[in-house]
Scaffold this motif. Structure first.
Motif, PDB file in Angstrom:
ATOM      1  N   GLU A 242      34.907 -12.775  -5.937  1.00  0.00           N
ATOM      2  CA  GLU A 242      34.079 -11.722  -6.061  1.00  0.00           C
ATOM      3  C   GLU A 242      34.170 -10.810  -7.145  1.00  0.00           C
ATOM      4  O   GLU A 242      33.212 -10.148  -7.884  1.00  0.00           O
ATOM      5  CB  GLU A 242      34.242 -10.651  -4.914  1.00  0.00           C
ATOM      6  CG  GLU A 242      33.974 -11.390  -3.484  1.00  0.00           C
ATOM      7  CD  GLU A 242      34.297 -10.383  -2.363  1.00  0.00           C
ATOM      8  OE1 GLU A 242      34.855  -9.213  -2.450  1.00  0.00           O
ATOM      9  OE2 GLU A 242      34.137 -10.962  -1.235  1.00  0.00           O
TER      10      GLU A 242
ATOM     11  N   ASP B 131      39.839 -18.158  -4.460  1.00  0.00           N
ATOM     12  CA  ASP B 131      40.163 -17.110  -3.671  1.00  0.00           C
ATOM     13  C   ASP B 131      38.902 -16.117  -3.685  1.00  0.00           C
ATOM     14  O   ASP B 131      38.318 -15.798  -4.663  1.00  0.00           O
ATOM     15  CB  ASP B 131      41.325 -16.280  -4.317  1.00  0.00           C
ATOM     16  CG  ASP B 131      41.758 -14.835  -3.757  1.00  0.00           C
ATOM     17  OD1 ASP B 131      41.786 -15.167  -2.581  1.00  0.00           O
ATOM     18  OD2 ASP B 131      41.564 -13.787  -4.324  1.00  0.00           O
ATOM     19  N   PRO B 132      38.532 -15.666  -2.376  1.00  0.00           N
ATOM     20  CA  PRO B 132      37.351 -15.028  -2.208  1.00  0.00           C
ATOM     21  C   PRO B 132      37.381 -13.604  -2.995  1.00  0.00           C
ATOM     22  O   PRO B 132      36.338 -13.376  -3.542  1.00  0.00           O
ATOM     23  CB  PRO B 132      37.049 -14.967  -0.546  1.00  0.00           C
ATOM     24  CG  PRO B 132      38.095 -15.896  -0.060  1.00  0.00           C
ATOM     25  CD  PRO B 132      38.996 -16.064  -0.991  1.00  0.00           C
ATOM     26  N   LYS B 133      38.523 -13.091  -2.964  1.00  0.00           N
ATOM     27  CA  LYS B 133      38.571 -11.589  -3.485  1.00  0.00           C
ATOM     28  C   LYS B 133      38.344 -11.921  -5.135  1.00  0.00           C
ATOM     29  O   LYS B 133      37.828 -11.147  -5.834  1.00  0.00           O
ATOM     30  CB  LYS B 133      39.709 -11.016  -3.402  1.00  0.00           C
ATOM     31  CG  LYS B 133      39.796 -10.417  -1.651  1.00  0.00           C
ATOM     32  CD  LYS B 133      38.612  -9.628  -1.733  1.00  0.00           C
ATOM     33  CE  LYS B 133      38.493  -9.248  -0.163  1.00  0.00           C
ATOM     34  NZ  LYS B 133      37.321  -8.517   0.266  1.00  0.00           N
TER      35      LYS B 133
ATOM     36  N   PRO C 231      29.372 -13.371   4.733  1.00  0.00           N
ATOM     37  CA  PRO C 231      30.840 -13.637   4.847  1.00  0.00           C
ATOM     38  C   PRO C 231      31.222 -15.237   5.116  1.00  0.00           C
ATOM     39  O   PRO C 231      31.788 -15.758   4.489  1.00  0.00           O
ATOM     40  CB  PRO C 231      31.265 -12.797   5.958  1.00  0.00           C
ATOM     41  CG  PRO C 231      30.343 -11.554   5.910  1.00  0.00           C
ATOM     42  CD  PRO C 231      29.328 -12.294   5.758  1.00  0.00           C
ATOM     43  N   SER C 232      30.309 -15.754   6.053  1.00  0.00           N
ATOM     44  CA  SER C 232      30.673 -17.300   6.146  1.00  0.00           C
ATOM     45  C   SER C 232      30.277 -18.155   5.148  1.00  0.00           C
ATOM     46  O   SER C 232      30.781 -19.155   5.094  1.00  0.00           O
ATOM     47  CB  SER C 232      29.732 -17.841   7.691  1.00  0.00           C
ATOM     48  OG  SER C 232      28.290 -17.523   7.387  1.00  0.00           O
TER      49      SER C 232
ATOM     50  N   THR D 196      34.080 -20.528  -1.118  1.00  0.00           N
ATOM     51  CA  THR D 196      35.217 -20.390  -1.709  1.00  0.00           C
ATOM     52  C   THR D 196      36.310 -21.699  -1.260  1.00  0.00           C
ATOM     53  O   THR D 196      37.126 -21.870  -2.154  1.00  0.00           O
ATOM     54  CB  THR D 196      35.823 -19.024  -1.713  1.00  0.00           C
ATOM     55  OG1 THR D 196      35.816 -18.688  -0.308  1.00  0.00           O
ATOM     56  CG2 THR D 196      35.088 -18.117  -2.278  1.00  0.00           C
ATOM     57  N   SER D 197      36.121 -21.977  -0.047  1.00  0.00           N
ATOM     58  CA  SER D 197      37.021 -22.991   0.550  1.00  0.00           C
ATOM     59  C   SER D 197      36.444 -24.296  -0.114  1.00  0.00           C
ATOM     60  O   SER D 197      37.441 -25.112  -0.548  1.00  0.00           O
ATOM     61  CB  SER D 197      36.864 -23.011   2.216  1.00  0.00           C
ATOM     62  OG  SER D 197      37.227 -22.061   2.789  1.00  0.00           O
TER      63      SER D 197
ATOM     64  N   LEU E 153      30.263 -17.090   1.954  1.00  0.00           N
ATOM     65  CA  LEU E 153      31.252 -16.987   1.077  1.00  0.00           C
ATOM     66  C   LEU E 153      32.466 -17.797   1.262  1.00  0.00           C
ATOM     67  O   LEU E 153      33.054 -18.504   0.470  1.00  0.00           O
ATOM     68  CB  LEU E 153      31.621 -15.534   0.961  1.00  0.00           C
ATOM     69  CG  LEU E 153      32.812 -15.073   0.022  1.00  0.00           C
ATOM     70  CD1 LEU E 153      32.465 -15.110  -1.348  1.00  0.00           C
ATOM     71  CD2 LEU E 153      33.045 -13.653   0.269  1.00  0.00           C
ATOM     72  N   GLU E 154      32.886 -17.769   2.568  1.00  0.00           N
ATOM     73  CA  GLU E 154      34.061 -18.248   3.218  1.00  0.00           C
ATOM     74  C   GLU E 154      34.077 -19.830   2.778  1.00  0.00           C
ATOM     75  O   GLU E 154      34.864 -20.567   2.261  1.00  0.00           O
ATOM     76  CB  GLU E 154      34.391 -18.163   4.498  1.00  0.00           C
ATOM     77  CG  GLU E 154      35.530 -19.057   5.041  1.00  0.00           C
ATOM     78  CD  GLU E 154      36.850 -18.920   4.471  1.00  0.00           C
ATOM     79  OE1 GLU E 154      37.610 -19.632   4.437  1.00  0.00           O
ATOM     80  OE2 GLU E 154      37.181 -17.901   3.913  1.00  0.00           O
ATOM     81  N   SER E 155      32.906 -20.412   3.247  1.00  0.00           N
ATOM     82  CA  SER E 155      32.541 -21.981   2.808  1.00  0.00           C
ATOM     83  C   SER E 155      32.486 -22.340   1.422  1.00  0.00           C
ATOM     84  O   SER E 155      33.011 -23.300   0.997  1.00  0.00           O
ATOM     85  CB  SER E 155      30.970 -22.382   3.526  1.00  0.00           C
ATOM     86  OG  SER E 155      31.046 -22.019   4.803  1.00  0.00           O
TER      87      SER E 155
END
Length: 166
Positions: free
Chosen positions: A92, A87-89, A74-75, A81-82, A77-79
Motif C-alpha cells: 500500500e 506485505d499488504p501494508k 480487502p479480499s 499480496t498473498s 488485496l489479501e489475494s
C-alpha cells in the motif's frame, strides 16, 4: 537641355514602378505567409504536446484506478499480496509513493510540453520537493527511477532531491 518624356519612356517608367510595387507587395505577402505558417506550426506542436501530456495522464490515471481498486477491496488485496508474497501494508505504501511520483511526472511533462508556464512550474516544484521529502517516496524513487526518462530522472535528482543531499 530640356528633358521631356516621350510616350515610350513614360510607359517604361510606369512598368518599372509597377514592377517595384509588385515586388514589394510580394515580399510583404511572403513575410506575412511565413509568419502565419510559423504560427500554425507552433499551434500544431502545442496540440501534439497537449495530446502527449493528456495520454500520459490517462495512462497514469488508469494505473491509479487499478491499484486503488485493489487497495479498496480487502479480499482482493489479501489475494493479490498473498499470491505475490507481499506485505499488504508495505505494498500500500509503495503504491501511494508511486501515485505521488507519477503526479510529479504529470506536472513535469506538462511543463516540458509547454502546457504550464515557468511561473506556475516554480510553485509546482516547491510542492514536488515536499512530495520527495517523504521517506517512502524517496525509497520508492530509488527502486523505480530506472523506468523513468533521463530528463525526468535529472529533474528529480537535480531539482527536487539535491538540495537536501538525499
Amino acid at each position: 537641355m530640356q528633358s521631356s518624356l516621350n510616350f515610350d519612356d513614360l510607359v517604361a517608367l510606369l512598368m518599372v514602378l509597377f514592377t517595384l510595387i509588385t515586388t514589394v507587395a510580394n515580399i510583404l505577402l511572403w513575410n506575412t505567409t511565413r509568419q502565419t505558417v510559423q504560427l500554425l506550426l507552433e499551434q500544431v506542436r502545442h496540440q501534439i504536446a497537449t495530446g502527449y501530456s493528456q495520454a500520459q495522464s490517462r495512462i497514469i490515471d488508469a494505473h491509479r484506478e487499478l491499484f486503488l481498486a485493489i487497495l479498496n477491496n480487502p479480499s482482493l488485496l489479501e489475494s493479490f499480496t498473498s499470491a505475490n508474497d507481499l506485505d499488504p501494508k508495505t505494498w500500500e505504501i509503495e503504491k501511494i509513493a508511486e501515485f505521488l511520483i507519477n503526479q510529479v511526472l504529470i506536472g513535469y511533462l506538462n511543463f516540458t510540453n509547454g502546457i504550464i508556464s515557468l511561473n506556475h512550474f516554480d510553485g509546482f516544484k516547491r510542492d514536488a520537493r515536499d512530495v520527495f521529502a517523504y521517506e517512502s517516496v524517496r525509497q520508492h524513487w530509488h527502486r523505480v527511477r530506472v523506468v523513468h526518462s533521463d530528463s525526468f530522472r535529472r529533474f528529480v535528482e537535480m531539482e527536487l532531491l539535491w538540495e537536501d543531499g538525499k
